[in-house]
Enzyme design. Structure first.
Site, PDB file in Angstrom:
ATOM      1  N   LYS A  54       0.837  -1.202   0.000  1.00 53.05           N
ATOM      2  CA  LYS A  54       0.000   0.000   0.000  1.00 53.05           C
ATOM      3  C   LYS A  54       0.869   1.247   0.000  1.00 53.05           C
ATOM      4  O   LYS A  54       0.580   2.220  -0.697  1.00 53.05           O
ATOM      5  CB  LYS A  54      -0.940  -0.024   1.218  1.00 53.05           C
ATOM      6  CG  LYS A  54      -2.024  -1.092   1.083  1.00 53.05           C
ATOM      7  CD  LYS A  54      -2.769  -1.374   2.377  1.00 53.05           C
ATOM      8  CE  LYS A  54      -3.711  -2.566   2.182  1.00 53.05           C
ATOM      9  NZ  LYS A  54      -4.383  -2.987   3.397  1.00 53.05           N
ATOM     10  N   GLN A  98      -4.155  -1.598   9.797  1.00 53.70           N
ATOM     11  CA  GLN A  98      -4.091  -2.908   9.143  1.00 53.70           C
ATOM     12  C   GLN A  98      -4.703  -3.983  10.050  1.00 53.70           C
ATOM     13  O   GLN A  98      -4.314  -4.119  11.211  1.00 53.70           O
ATOM     14  CB  GLN A  98      -2.628  -3.245   8.795  1.00 53.70           C
ATOM     15  CG  GLN A  98      -2.458  -4.522   8.008  1.00 53.70           C
ATOM     16  CD  GLN A  98      -3.128  -4.468   6.626  1.00 53.70           C
ATOM     17  OE1 GLN A  98      -3.026  -3.477   5.912  1.00 53.70           O
ATOM     18  NE2 GLN A  98      -3.819  -5.537   6.253  1.00 53.70           N
ATOM     19  N   ASP A 121     -10.587   3.078   4.646  1.00 49.82           N
ATOM     20  CA  ASP A 121     -10.847   1.642   4.516  1.00 49.82           C
ATOM     21  C   ASP A 121     -12.344   1.354   4.569  1.00 49.82           C
ATOM     22  O   ASP A 121     -12.774   0.245   4.249  1.00 49.82           O
ATOM     23  CB  ASP A 121     -10.151   0.885   5.661  1.00 49.82           C
ATOM     24  CG  ASP A 121      -9.097  -0.078   5.152  1.00 49.82           C
ATOM     25  OD1 ASP A 121      -9.000  -0.262   3.923  1.00 49.82           O
ATOM     26  OD2 ASP A 121      -8.373  -0.651   5.989  1.00 49.82           O
TER      27      ASP A 121
END
Ligand code: NDP
Length: 294
Positions: A54, A98, A121
């Site tokens: 990412k 994450q 996200d």
């Protein structure tokens, strides 16, 4: 019939080029580079790889990435304090924590701490909740599910009124995909480990989304002729002919299903590349929201 292979790699690449051009245009107008903060807690090797991918993708698109790593022993309070600091940091437009977090940490509380405007996200409970409500829009939609819809649109799949079957009901893939399909006026059936007559249910689908994490589970006779099949699964199977000793396969028996489907995603090279492209897109969107608000 041999299905059209939906080339997620190329589609994602084109999207990333368009995003890079948009970022360059933002900077040319005097706006700061969009910024994505990544928060990695612990040393899960897969998570380390995902975060690195990412960050690299950000770099290529002209997006600044700010990496934060906390030890496996980090407390709930330490993680939440970091997220709150990032909420207040104007150079950070998006915050990515994450997942999964190490055992003992309350994932929902951490996700709840992320400012809605920085939830790139799309996992904040309010953003997910809005996805489930008629007439409400989430500020951000989770990246993999959004990538699935993007791929369906790329082949012109008719979603309105279609029978869509989603295999899997996880928070990060199955359920948000199903909610997005409902928003697009599909008639959606959600399947899971307790579903009875799974092959029969799947065989009714015009649109079949597989997100179960079971290698090649969906067979040819589960799939209606002409269905569009999107395979989210990523599974390792032993393969001694490969140097690394394994290969990646999806949840769909690709070689046999491609003979009946009208379009299908491969694994790898289907949904996977879309996830990061959508993250970049959400980050640029967050930066635009911040720029318009200032
Ligand atoms: P989860 O393990 O969280 O969820 C799996 C879902 O599949 C559950 O709802 C489970 O049912 C259901 N399920 C499991 N076994 C069966 C079965 N035999 N029959 C019917 N349903 C079953 O997985 P994720 O949603 O996180 O991921 C799914 C797959 O997608 C994985 O292969 C993962 O690696 C991949 N993935 C790929 C991404 C990408 O970017 N390409 C991103 C994220 C995930 P129940 O709820 O009853 O337990």
């Amino acid at each position: 019939m041999t299905a059209k292979i939906i080339d997620g790699k190329t589609i994602a690449l084109e999207l990333r080029e368009a995003i890079a051009a948009e970022v360059a245009a933002m900077k040319a107008k005097g706006f700061p580079a969009p910024g994505l903060a990544t928060v990695l807690v612990g040393e899960n090797p897969a998570s380390q790889v995902y975060v690195r991918m990412k960050q690299k993708a950000c770099e290529k698109a002209g997006i600044e990435s700010y990496g934060y790593v906390l030890p496996e022993t980090a407390t709930q309070e330490e993680v939440e304090t970091l997220v709150k600091e990032l909420n207040d940091d104007p150079k950070v437009n998006g915050i990515l924590v994450q997942l999964p977090l190490p055992k003992g940490l309350d994932e929902e509380r951490v996700l709840n701490t992320i400012s809605l405007e920085k939830d790139v996200d799309g996992f904040h409970p309010v953003n997910i909740g809005r996805l489930a409500q008629k007439g409400r829009e989430s500020l951000f939609v989770p990246c993999t599910p959004e990538g699935v819809i993007y791929l369906l649109d790329s082949v012109g799949a008719e979603l309105e009124g279609a029978n869509a079957v989603v295999l899997g009901r996880s928070n990060i893939v199955g359920m948000p995909v199903a909610l997005l399909l409902v928003k697009r006026n599909a008639t959606v059936t959600i399947c899971h480990s307790r579903t009875k007559n799974l092959p029969e249910v799947c065989s009714q689908a015009d649109i079949l989304i597989a997100a179960v994490g079971r290698p090649a589970m969906v067979k040819r006779d589960w799939v209606k002729k002409g269905a569009v099949v999107i395979d989210v699964g990523v599974n390792r199977v032993d393969d001694s002919t490969r140097e690394r000793g394994y290969r990646l396969v999806g949840d769909v028996a690709f070689d046999e299903v491609k003979e009946v489907a009208s379009a299908i995603t491969p694994v790898p090279g289907g949904v996977g590349p879309m996830t990061i492209a959508m993250l970049l897109r959400n980050t640029v969107r967050a930066a635009n929201l911040a720029n318009n608000a200032s």
